[in-house]
Design an enzyme around this catalytic site. Sequence first.
Site, PDB file in Angstrom:
ATOM      1  N   HIS A 113       0.460   6.049  -8.059  1.00  0.00           N
ATOM      2  CA  HIS A 113       1.488   6.785  -8.792  1.00  0.00           C
ATOM      3  C   HIS A 113       1.931   6.060 -10.071  1.00  0.00           C
ATOM      4  CE1 HIS A 113       1.537  10.003  -5.957  1.00  0.00           C
ATOM      5  NE2 HIS A 113       1.585   9.134  -4.964  1.00  0.00           N
ATOM      6  N   ASP A 138      16.169  -8.680   3.946  1.00  0.00           N
ATOM      7  CA  ASP A 138      16.326  -7.543   3.045  1.00  0.00           C
ATOM      8  C   ASP A 138      15.877  -8.001   1.663  1.00  0.00           C
ATOM      9  OD1 ASP A 138      18.345  -4.781   3.017  1.00  0.00           O
ATOM     10  OD2 ASP A 138      17.611  -5.631   1.127  1.00  0.00           O
ATOM     11  N   GLY A 166       4.316   1.735   8.006  1.00  0.00           N
ATOM     12  CA  GLY A 166       3.061   2.353   8.426  1.00  0.00           C
ATOM     13  C   GLY A 166       1.825   1.542   8.093  1.00  0.00           C
ATOM     14  N   TYR A 224       9.347   6.125  -8.585  1.00  0.00           N
ATOM     15  CA  TYR A 224       8.557   5.249  -7.707  1.00  0.00           C
ATOM     16  C   TYR A 224       7.363   4.654  -8.457  1.00  0.00           C
ATOM     17  CZ  TYR A 224       5.039   4.351  -4.043  1.00  0.00           C
ATOM     18  OH  TYR A 224       4.053   3.807  -3.259  1.00  0.00           O
TER      19      TYR A 224
HETATM   20  N1  LIG Z   1       0.921   4.486   2.698  1.00  0.00           N
HETATM   21  C1  LIG Z   1       0.117   4.593   1.653  1.00  0.00           C
HETATM   22  O1  LIG Z   1      -0.917   5.256   1.704  1.00  0.00           O
HETATM   23  C2  LIG Z   1       0.500   3.885   0.368  1.00  0.00           C
HETATM   24  C3  LIG Z   1      -0.091   4.292  -0.848  1.00  0.00           C
HETATM   25  C4  LIG Z   1       0.221   3.620  -2.022  1.00  0.00           C
HETATM   26  C5  LIG Z   1       1.078   2.523  -1.982  1.00  0.00           C
HETATM   27  N2  LIG Z   1       1.660   2.165  -0.789  1.00  0.00           N
HETATM   28  C6  LIG Z   1       2.594   1.038  -0.789  1.00  0.00           C
HETATM   29  O2  LIG Z   1       2.304   0.215   0.329  1.00  0.00           O
HETATM   30  C7  LIG Z   1       3.502  -0.307   0.876  1.00  0.00           C
HETATM   31  C8  LIG Z   1       3.611   0.058   2.356  1.00  0.00           C
HETATM   32  O3  LIG Z   1       3.647   1.465   2.474  1.00  0.00           O
HETATM   33  P1  LIG Z   1       4.012   2.171   3.865  1.00  0.00           P
HETATM   34  O4  LIG Z   1       3.365   3.511   3.832  1.00  0.00           O
HETATM   35  O5  LIG Z   1       3.740   1.244   4.983  1.00  0.00           O
HETATM   36  O6  LIG Z   1       5.588   2.382   3.676  1.00  0.00           O
HETATM   37  P2  LIG Z   1       6.701   2.384   4.819  1.00  0.00           P
HETATM   38  O7  LIG Z   1       7.874   3.119   4.280  1.00  0.00           O
HETATM   39  O8  LIG Z   1       6.128   2.855   6.125  1.00  0.00           O
HETATM   40  O9  LIG Z   1       7.068   0.842   4.973  1.00  0.00           O
HETATM   41  C9  LIG Z   1       7.866   0.174   4.048  1.00  0.00           C
HETATM   42  C10 LIG Z   1       8.707  -0.839   4.810  1.00  0.00           C
HETATM   43  O10 LIG Z   1       9.535  -1.510   3.855  1.00  0.00           O
HETATM   44  C11 LIG Z   1      10.801  -1.717   4.467  1.00  0.00           C
HETATM   45  N3  LIG Z   1      11.826  -1.793   3.431  1.00  0.00           N
HETATM   46  C12 LIG Z   1      12.244  -0.807   2.594  1.00  0.00           C
HETATM   47  N4  LIG Z   1      13.234  -1.249   1.804  1.00  0.00           N
HETATM   48  C13 LIG Z   1      13.456  -2.542   2.154  1.00  0.00           C
HETATM   49  C14 LIG Z   1      14.376  -3.536   1.716  1.00  0.00           C
HETATM   50  N5  LIG Z   1      15.264  -3.291   0.732  1.00  0.00           N
HETATM   51  N6  LIG Z   1      14.320  -4.752   2.306  1.00  0.00           N
HETATM   52  C15 LIG Z   1      13.430  -5.016   3.285  1.00  0.00           C
HETATM   53  N7  LIG Z   1      12.552  -4.112   3.766  1.00  0.00           N
HETATM   54  C16 LIG Z   1      12.566  -2.891   3.194  1.00  0.00           C
HETATM   55  C17 LIG Z   1      11.035  -0.508   5.367  1.00  0.00           C
HETATM   56  O11 LIG Z   1      11.949  -0.843   6.418  1.00  0.00           O
HETATM   57  C18 LIG Z   1       9.632  -0.204   5.856  1.00  0.00           C
HETATM   58  O12 LIG Z   1       9.372  -0.760   7.141  1.00  0.00           O
HETATM   59  C19 LIG Z   1       4.636   0.250   0.030  1.00  0.00           C
HETATM   60  O13 LIG Z   1       4.988  -0.704  -0.948  1.00  0.00           O
HETATM   61  C20 LIG Z   1       4.040   1.471  -0.619  1.00  0.00           C
HETATM   62  O14 LIG Z   1       4.664   1.769  -1.853  1.00  0.00           O
HETATM   63  C21 LIG Z   1       1.397   2.813   0.366  1.00  0.00           C
END
Ligand SMILES: NC(=O)c1ccc[n+]([C@@H]2O[C@H](COP(=O)([O-])OP(=O)(O)OC[C@H]3O[C@@H](n4cnc5c(N)ncnc54)[C@H](O)[C@@H]3O)[C@@H](O)[C@H]2O)c1
Length: 269
Positions: A110, A48, A11, A133
Amino acid sequence: MRVLMTGAAGGVATMLRPLLVGLYDEVVLSDRRAPEGLAAHERFVAADLGDPDSLAAACDGVDGIIHLGGQAYEAEWEVIHSANITGCWNLFEAARQAGVERVVFASSNHAIGFYPRRDRIGVDEPVRPDSRYGISKAFGEAVGSFYADKFGLRVLSIRIGNVGPVPLDKRRLSIWIHQEDLLSLIRIGLEHPELHNAIVYGVSQNERSWWDNRTAYRLGYAPRHRAEDHVDAALAAQAKLPPDPIGDLFQGGTFCAAEFAGDLKRTSS
Ligand SMILES: NC(=O)c1ccc[n+]([C@@H]2O[C@H](COP(=O)([O-])OP(=O)(O)OC[C@H]3O[C@@H](n4cnc5c(N)ncnc54)[C@H](O)[C@@H]3O)[C@@H](O)[C@H]2O)c1
């Protein structure tokens, strides 16, 4: 400059990709699933986070990494451990071996979610993770510090609040960041000449923020978006949500309430 973005099918990456057009010569997108609609300056390398060889291929010739990949919410320890502990370590190690100069790490609020909402905290207070997490994000910040001190990488860990075009509820009025402001922080991580290792809060210019973000401001962060511009819609959305007697006390919200079996008085004092 060639930039690698992990978690590229996710996202946040999907919001950021259009904003990167024209900024960097090439953006290498990496994920375990393919992102949609590659632009001319984008290239996909499937990787991965559990597989060092595929990460080595993704890091080849890269100057800076935006590390978004991994488990983005609470899950069983095995899932967190594989994606965010082993996976994060593998990513930094692949970066070092490939001679990548910079890593921007997507940390999270978090990591400090069990601070009560009445507290205003900076980045020098101890972490207070609210979930497995959150623990993994504190770990990632420590890995970044280690790779900066030991191996000379330049690392920025961004404790992201919640990314999106608008803040969705009352808690998000405090922690929201517009994707354009997140990009400004990411650019500090990828471009600031004096960066060594720093932790900043990924938050827009929010009057209700719980966080002292002076480290980000010192590095030149100038957020353009204000949560308070969306206050009516956010509070109207909040009014439709049930009260959360535990989550509403703490900065991490529902993540704190999930599985809670602690002493509320002690945890919140
Ligand atoms: N969305 C937010 O508001 C928010 C807030 C705080 C932190 N974050 C951090 O920002 C980052 C992106 O968040 P997001 O909302 O886009 O999450 P998301 O789940 O939409 O995207 C994460 C992506 O990582 C990939 N992924 C997961 N495990 C994997 C693996 N083992 N190998 C390769 N790819 C892998 C998934 O396929 C996915 O496309 C994350 O690290 C999340 O913890 C996001």
